[in-house]
Design an enzyme around this catalytic site. Sequence first.
Site, PDB file in Angstrom:
ATOM      1  N   ASP A 219       0.874  -1.168   0.000  1.00  0.00           N
ATOM      2  CA  ASP A 219       0.000   0.000   0.000  1.00  0.00           C
ATOM      3  C   ASP A 219       0.910   1.217   0.000  1.00  0.00           C
ATOM      4  OD1 ASP A 219      -1.550   2.172   0.687  1.00  0.00           O
ATOM      5  OD2 ASP A 219      -2.591   1.164   2.340  1.00  0.00           O
TER       6      ASP A 219
ATOM      7  N   HIS B 197      -8.344   5.167   2.411  1.00  0.00           N
ATOM      8  CA  HIS B 197      -7.715   3.863   2.099  1.00  0.00           C
ATOM      9  C   HIS B 197      -8.565   3.076   1.103  1.00  0.00           C
ATOM     10  CE1 HIS B 197      -4.784   4.197   5.432  1.00  0.00           C
ATOM     11  NE2 HIS B 197      -5.765   4.822   6.063  1.00  0.00           N
TER      12      HIS B 197
ATOM     13  N   GLN C 198       3.033   4.271   2.559  1.00  0.00           N
ATOM     14  CA  GLN C 198       2.645   3.666   3.853  1.00  0.00           C
ATOM     15  C   GLN C 198       3.405   2.384   4.191  1.00  0.00           C
ATOM     16  OE1 GLN C 198      -1.714   3.326   5.035  1.00  0.00           O
ATOM     17  NE2 GLN C 198      -1.267   1.165   4.779  1.00  0.00           N
TER      18      GLN C 198
ATOM     19  N   TYR D 165       1.311   1.014  14.661  1.00  0.00           N
ATOM     20  CA  TYR D 165       0.343   0.696  13.604  1.00  0.00           C
ATOM     21  C   TYR D 165       0.656   1.474  12.335  1.00  0.00           C
ATOM     22  CZ  TYR D 165      -4.008   0.231  10.981  1.00  0.00           C
ATOM     23  OH  TYR D 165      -4.941  -0.029  10.007  1.00  0.00           O
TER      24      TYR D 165
ATOM     25  N   LYS E  20      -2.940  -2.470   8.182  1.00  0.00           N
ATOM     26  CA  LYS E  20      -3.016  -3.915   8.387  1.00  0.00           C
ATOM     27  C   LYS E  20      -2.042  -4.613   7.428  1.00  0.00           C
ATOM     28  CE  LYS E  20      -5.242  -6.551  11.159  1.00  0.00           C
ATOM     29  NZ  LYS E  20      -5.085  -6.275  12.580  1.00  0.00           N
TER      30      LYS E  20
HETATM   31  P1  13P Z   1      -6.012   8.418  10.439  1.00  0.00           P
HETATM   32  O1  13P Z   1      -6.237   8.223  11.911  1.00  0.00           O
HETATM   33  O2  13P Z   1      -4.567   8.593  10.048  1.00  0.00           O
HETATM   34  O3  13P Z   1      -6.927   9.438   9.829  1.00  0.00           O
HETATM   35  O4  13P Z   1      -6.339   7.027   9.728  1.00  0.00           O
HETATM   36  C1  13P Z   1      -7.566   6.495   9.987  1.00  0.00           C
HETATM   37  C2  13P Z   1      -8.091   5.926   8.812  1.00  0.00           C
HETATM   38  O5  13P Z   1      -7.820   6.331   7.699  1.00  0.00           O
HETATM   39  C3  13P Z   1      -9.004   4.846   9.006  1.00  0.00           C
HETATM   40  O6  13P Z   1      -9.637   4.674   7.814  1.00  0.00           O
HETATM   41  P1  13P Z   2      -4.883  -0.265   5.048  1.00  0.00           P
HETATM   42  O1  13P Z   2      -4.027  -1.210   5.844  1.00  0.00           O
HETATM   43  O2  13P Z   2      -5.522  -0.949   3.882  1.00  0.00           O
HETATM   44  O3  13P Z   2      -4.101   0.937   4.643  1.00  0.00           O
HETATM   45  O4  13P Z   2      -6.087   0.211   5.954  1.00  0.00           O
HETATM   46  C1  13P Z   2      -5.805   1.004   7.039  1.00  0.00           C
HETATM   47  C2  13P Z   2      -6.975   1.390   7.846  1.00  0.00           C
HETATM   48  O5  13P Z   2      -6.794   1.733   8.989  1.00  0.00           O
HETATM   49  C3  13P Z   2      -8.299   1.326   7.270  1.00  0.00           C
HETATM   50  O6  13P Z   2      -9.268   1.795   8.160  1.00  0.00           O
HETATM   51 MG    MG Z   3      -3.943   2.297   3.253  1.00  0.00          MG
HETATM   52 MG    MG Z   4      -4.492  -1.923   2.290  1.00  0.00          MG
END
Ligand code: 13P
Ligand code: 13P
Ligand code: MG
Ligand code: MG
Length: 373
Positions: free
Chosen positions: A11, A18, A93, A230, A233
């Site tokens: 990613d 996302h 990321q 974190y 995922k």
């Molecule tokens: P942020 O806390 O960085 O905004 O990430 C949260 C998120 O994108 C969950 O979708």
């Molecule tokens: P990704 O691992 O796909 O970037 O998702 C992150 C997230 O926090 C979605 O809510």
């Molecule tokens: Mg992402």
């Molecule tokens: Mg992803």
Amino acid sequence: MKITITAVKADVGGCGGHIRPDPRMKEAIAKFLETAKGVSIIDFHIQSVGDDIGIIMTHTQGENSEVVHKLAWDAFCKATEIAKSLGLYGAGQDLLKDSFSGTIKGMGPAIAEMEIEERPAETIVCFQADKTEPGAYNLPLYLMFADPMHNSGLMLSPKMSEGFNFEIIDVEKTDADTIISLNAPEDIYDIVTLIRNNHRYIIEKVFSRTTGEIAAVNCTTRLSLIAGKYVGKDDPIMLVRAQSQFPATGEILSPFTIVHYVSGFMRGSHIGPLTPVPINSDISYFDGPPIVSAVAFNVKNGKLTNMVDCFANQFWNGIREKANLKALYIREQGFSGPAMLEDKELEYGGITERLDKLKDRFYTRKKVVKQKP
Ligand code: 13P
Ligand code: 13P
Ligand code: MG
Ligand code: MG
């Protein structure tokens, strides 16, 4: 002919959060890999699943080739530059290190790699999932290789009659790779005792016991263990060989009808159904649900021919409806009980911080001693 298939996924930036990468990121990767075709790699395929971009490469340089790993790393760096220039969310990321250092393993991207003796009709299925973790493949791998309810070939085909060997890794042991080798059918109770824990015990490899050949490889990256925090995922990628001494493609796909609940979904902290989708699908509801795509190829002289988008078939529409219902049902209870992950697996620090703050506000109630009348 010995061929290596290297499947890498990362990613490196999402549109609208996302949701998905920008098509220009995939185009940049394709343009870059074209220059390596016929030089360090034979062929490649690029797709996305949710906000992840997956690259499948074929070559003759064996597993852990520095040249091939660097190619993938540089390709993701090129896509990151575009993501940054477009202001995408989480640009770069999954690229957790500043510079490439010999192998892409442990640097962020997920990788599944296998060197094989190419069969006359080599058939490979590559699964790529988003908003979940490598252990999401534990149940499907077990069912496709050890359960006649999904793999009828275990009964019908003499080529599979001896069953399969499972290599399971304990990903919580970070000092050294700690692996156990167990055989199906005789060890199935031991296998399931481990793999019910999708966070810790991951099926990494499966081998045919009839021929000794590699049958499947799953990635086992845990980003948070590499980064110490974190960073999204560990959206997993997996390669499975199909047909003849391996399960038929339809048997490999069969366990995905269950749409079993897996970890991931919003903020990597919830439970949702693993939903089979066509390649290049977006993410939507509650940053999910967790999705999985599957492409099947024939590999001929290392070339990836006749790509089939397995979950695009109309059959899976009904399965997707079931998954949507399962997603809504578990979301009805929001944060309560099994809808969210246990504290240890939560991907954000917010809950731990809150619990720490509340610690001092707990008090002990004096025991009421009843006086005898
Ligand atoms: P942020 O806390 O960085 O905004 O990430 C949260 C998120 O994108 C969950 O979708
Ligand atoms: P990704 O691992 O796909 O970037 O998702 C992150 C997230 O926090 C979605 O809510
Ligand atoms: Mg992402
Ligand atoms: Mg992803």
